[in-house]
Design a protein around this motif. Structure first.
Motif, mmCIF file in Angstrom:
data_model
loop_
_atom_site.group_PDB
_atom_site.id
_atom_site.type_symbol
_atom_site.label_atom_id
_atom_site.label_comp_id
_atom_site.label_asym_id
_atom_site.label_seq_id
_atom_site.Cartn_x
_atom_site.Cartn_y
_atom_site.Cartn_z
ATOM 1 N N LEU A 188 36.108 54.463 46.946
ATOM 2 C CA LEU A 188 36.481 54.354 45.536
ATOM 3 C C LEU A 188 37.968 54.065 45.322
ATOM 4 C CD1 LEU A 188 34.365 57.207 43.906
ATOM 5 C CD2 LEU A 188 33.856 54.769 44.043
ATOM 6 N N VAL A 189 38.751 54.021 46.396
ATOM 7 C CA VAL A 189 40.179 53.723 46.278
ATOM 8 C C VAL A 189 40.411 52.364 45.623
ATOM 9 C CG1 VAL A 189 42.256 53.157 47.600
ATOM 10 C CG2 VAL A 189 40.997 55.257 48.095
ATOM 11 N N PRO A 190 39.673 51.299 46.011
ATOM 12 C CA PRO A 190 39.893 50.002 45.342
ATOM 13 C C PRO A 190 39.650 50.065 43.840
ATOM 14 C CG PRO A 190 38.665 49.689 47.378
ATOM 15 C CD PRO A 190 38.725 51.161 47.141
ATOM 16 N N PHE A 191 38.666 50.867 43.408
ATOM 17 C CA PHE A 191 38.408 50.983 41.968
ATOM 18 C C PHE A 191 39.612 51.581 41.248
ATOM 19 C CE2 PHE A 191 37.227 54.177 38.708
ATOM 20 C CZ PHE A 191 36.983 53.294 37.663
ATOM 21 N N ALA A 192 40.176 52.652 41.817
ATOM 22 C CA ALA A 192 41.339 53.282 41.190
ATOM 23 C C ALA A 192 42.495 52.297 41.085
ATOM 24 C CB ALA A 192 41.758 54.514 41.988
ATOM 25 N N ALA A 193 42.684 51.507 42.136
ATOM 26 C CA ALA A 193 43.774 50.528 42.135
ATOM 27 C C ALA A 193 43.542 49.436 41.097
ATOM 28 C CB ALA A 193 43.918 49.903 43.524
ATOM 29 N N VAL A 194 42.311 48.920 41.035
ATOM 30 C CA VAL A 194 41.995 47.835 40.105
ATOM 31 C C VAL A 194 42.066 48.325 38.660
ATOM 32 C CG1 VAL A 194 40.123 46.350 39.297
ATOM 33 C CG2 VAL A 194 40.627 46.498 41.733
ATOM 34 N N ALA A 195 41.532 49.529 38.395
ATOM 35 C CA ALA A 195 41.550 50.062 37.031
ATOM 36 C C ALA A 195 42.985 50.288 36.560
ATOM 37 C CB ALA A 195 40.761 51.364 36.970
ATOM 38 N N THR A 196 43.810 50.890 37.417
ATOM 39 C CA THR A 196 45.209 51.141 37.044
ATOM 40 C C THR A 196 45.962 49.837 36.818
ATOM 41 O OG1 THR A 196 45.216 53.179 38.345
ATOM 42 C CG2 THR A 196 47.355 52.244 37.770
ATOM 43 N N ALA A 197 45.826 48.937 37.771
ATOM 44 C CA ALA A 197 46.536 47.664 37.664
ATOM 45 C C ALA A 197 46.007 46.820 36.506
ATOM 46 C CB ALA A 197 46.425 46.881 38.967
ATOM 47 N N GLY A 198 44.697 46.951 36.210
ATOM 48 C CA GLY A 198 44.134 46.188 35.102
ATOM 49 C C GLY A 198 44.775 46.563 33.778
ATOM 50 N N LEU A 252 36.255 49.269 31.677
ATOM 51 C CA LEU A 252 34.801 49.381 31.577
ATOM 52 C C LEU A 252 34.110 48.338 32.449
ATOM 53 C CD1 LEU A 252 34.353 49.966 27.728
ATOM 54 C CD2 LEU A 252 34.196 51.670 29.560
ATOM 55 N N ASN A 253 34.686 47.140 32.503
ATOM 56 C CA ASN A 253 34.108 46.085 33.328
ATOM 57 C C ASN A 253 34.261 46.391 34.810
ATOM 58 O OD1 ASN A 253 32.949 43.498 33.892
ATOM 59 N ND2 ASN A 253 35.003 42.747 34.340
ATOM 60 N N ALA A 254 35.420 46.938 35.190
ATOM 61 C CA ALA A 254 35.675 47.211 36.608
ATOM 62 C C ALA A 254 34.865 48.394 37.130
ATOM 63 C CB ALA A 254 37.166 47.482 36.824
ATOM 64 N N THR A 255 34.536 49.333 36.263
ATOM 65 C CA THR A 255 33.890 50.565 36.718
ATOM 66 C C THR A 255 32.579 50.312 37.455
ATOM 67 O OG1 THR A 255 34.940 51.845 34.951
ATOM 68 C CG2 THR A 255 33.005 52.808 36.007
ATOM 69 N N PRO A 256 31.572 49.659 36.851
ATOM 70 C CA PRO A 256 30.328 49.451 37.600
ATOM 71 C C PRO A 256 30.493 48.513 38.790
ATOM 72 C CG PRO A 256 30.260 48.276 35.520
ATOM 73 C CD PRO A 256 31.482 49.126 35.476
ATOM 74 N N ILE A 257 31.338 47.464 38.635
ATOM 75 C CA ILE A 257 31.491 46.487 39.712
ATOM 76 C C ILE A 257 32.175 47.092 40.926
ATOM 77 C CG2 ILE A 257 32.569 44.281 40.341
ATOM 78 C CD1 ILE A 257 32.281 43.429 37.420
ATOM 79 N N MET A 258 33.153 47.972 40.707
ATOM 80 C CA MET A 258 33.923 48.550 41.805
ATOM 81 C C MET A 258 33.382 49.895 42.289
ATOM 82 S SD MET A 258 36.241 46.232 42.259
ATOM 83 C CE MET A 258 37.386 47.063 43.353
ATOM 84 N N VAL A 259 32.383 50.440 41.599
ATOM 85 C CA VAL A 259 31.844 51.746 41.984
ATOM 86 C C VAL A 259 30.432 51.640 42.557
ATOM 87 C CG1 VAL A 259 31.093 54.005 41.114
ATOM 88 C CG2 VAL A 259 33.274 53.037 40.358
ATOM 89 N N ILE A 260 29.548 50.930 41.850
ATOM 90 C CA ILE A 260 28.142 50.893 42.278
ATOM 91 C C ILE A 260 27.951 50.169 43.615
ATOM 92 C CG2 ILE A 260 25.842 50.049 41.667
ATOM 93 C CD1 ILE A 260 26.543 50.550 38.748
#
Length: 335
Positions: A188-198, A252-260
């Motif tokens: 889940l590290v990439p999700f945190a990075a993408v969400a923050t940077a987004g 919201l867009n990054a959450t399912p794509i980067m988590v599921i």
């Protein structure tokens, strides 16, 4: 967007009810329809001509061909400039342009160099998409774009590398965290990075809108009509709302794509079927990301209206008493 086509008569905003979430999801699915990418220049001009004829009263009502023309223009043209958005940066191309980048970021066991390289690639794509689809009434200079890009890359790389080291530290010291949970956290590290940077990326890329304000329009009396072509002026409060909603929709867009996909891939990698076929890990990963993206993008874009309507009294004093229907004014939120 079809709203950029001039004419005294306004088009209906959508064949779907944009006052409801599911209506906006269906409308967003039309905008994201990849089939519109194959529209030729001649077909685009024909669609614009049809819509222009309607807006000048030559066609009395909306027909299936007019709705198709509107779908093509909504997916192809920028709502402020009326010119086609560069094809790879359209929302209808987002699933494909974002696919390989996301797959790269979600690769298991990436090295620090790989993490940084993919985060830079992702932020480059984000900067391009944000710039191409942003509200053009307050454009950024090239120096502002460069500054925003550097800061967004720094934020994404800092979060990705920093959290990666934290998770690695947990693996070493074993602070009461199970191996399974450690693996989940690592994925889940990439999700945190993408969400923050987004969020950082949208805020920085569209900071010029917040500083200068964006155009607002009086809302038409008819519920089926779009906004007035004449701007009432620029509002900083409207810009803050527009940028904030866009940032939330990006998360919201990054959450399912980067988590599921990474969690499903982790489970599949434990199966005997995938253990016997290690070469299929990358194709399976890409397939999971693509399938999730197809459904996630319209759901995220539908969270907020494309043309946001607010009470005129909620903006600066210069707009008080100048609203249209119900005292409302509206503006293009951007994507």
């Amino acid at each position: 967007m079809s709203s950029s086509i001039p004419g005294p008569r306004d088009l209906p905003n959508s064949r779907h009810d944009l006052s409801t979430y599911w209506g906006r999801v269906k409308h967003s699915a039309d905008i994201c329809d990849p089939r519109t990418l194959f529209t030729s220049s001649a077909q685009l001009e024909q669609s614009k001509s049809l819509l222009s004829a309607y807006k000048h009263g030559a066609l009395p009502s909306m027909t299936p061909s007019l709705w198709t023309a509107k779908k093509v223009c909504d997916a192809t043209l920028h709502p402020d400039t009326g010119t086609p958005v560069f094809l790879p940066l359209r929302m209808s191309a987002f699933i494909f342009s974002n696919l390989l980048v996301t797959a790269g970021m979600l690769q298991p066991n990436l090295t620090t160099r790989g993490v940084i390289a993919w985060q830079i690639t992702n932020q480059t794509l984000n900067v391009c998409i944000n710039s191409a689809n942003a509200n053009k009434s307050s454009p950024l200079s090239y120096s502002q774009l460069a500054t925003s890009f550097v800061l967004a890359v720094s934020a994404s790389c800092g979060v990705a590398v920093g959290l990666g080291k934290v998770v690695a530290g947990l693996k070493k010291v074993g602070r009461g965290v199970s191996p399974g949970l450690k693996m989940v956290l690592g994925r889940l590290v990439p999700f945190a990075a993408v969400a923050t940077a987004g969020v950082v990326n949208v805020g920085l890329m569209r900071g010029g809108e917040i500083a200068a304000g964006i155009d607002v329009f009086a809302k038409k009396i008819s519920a089926d009509e779009g906004g007035s072509a004449e701007s009432l002026g620029k509002s900083r409060k409207a810009a803050i709302l527009a940028v904030g909603e866009t940032a939330v929709s990006r998360v919201l867009n990054a959450t399912p794509i980067m988590v599921i996909p990474p969690l499903l891939l982790m489970r599949l990698q434990r199966s005997s079927w995938l253990k016997k076929r290690p070469r299929l890990v990358v194709p399976v990963n890409i397939g999971l990301i693509f399938t999730t993206s197809v459904f996630a993008l319209p759901l995220a874009l539908g969270a907020f209206p494309q043309r946001q309507a607010v009470n005129a009294e909620s903006l600066e004093k210069e707009f008080w008493g100048r609203g249209g229907e119900g005292g409302l004014v509206e503006f293009n939120r951007g994507i």
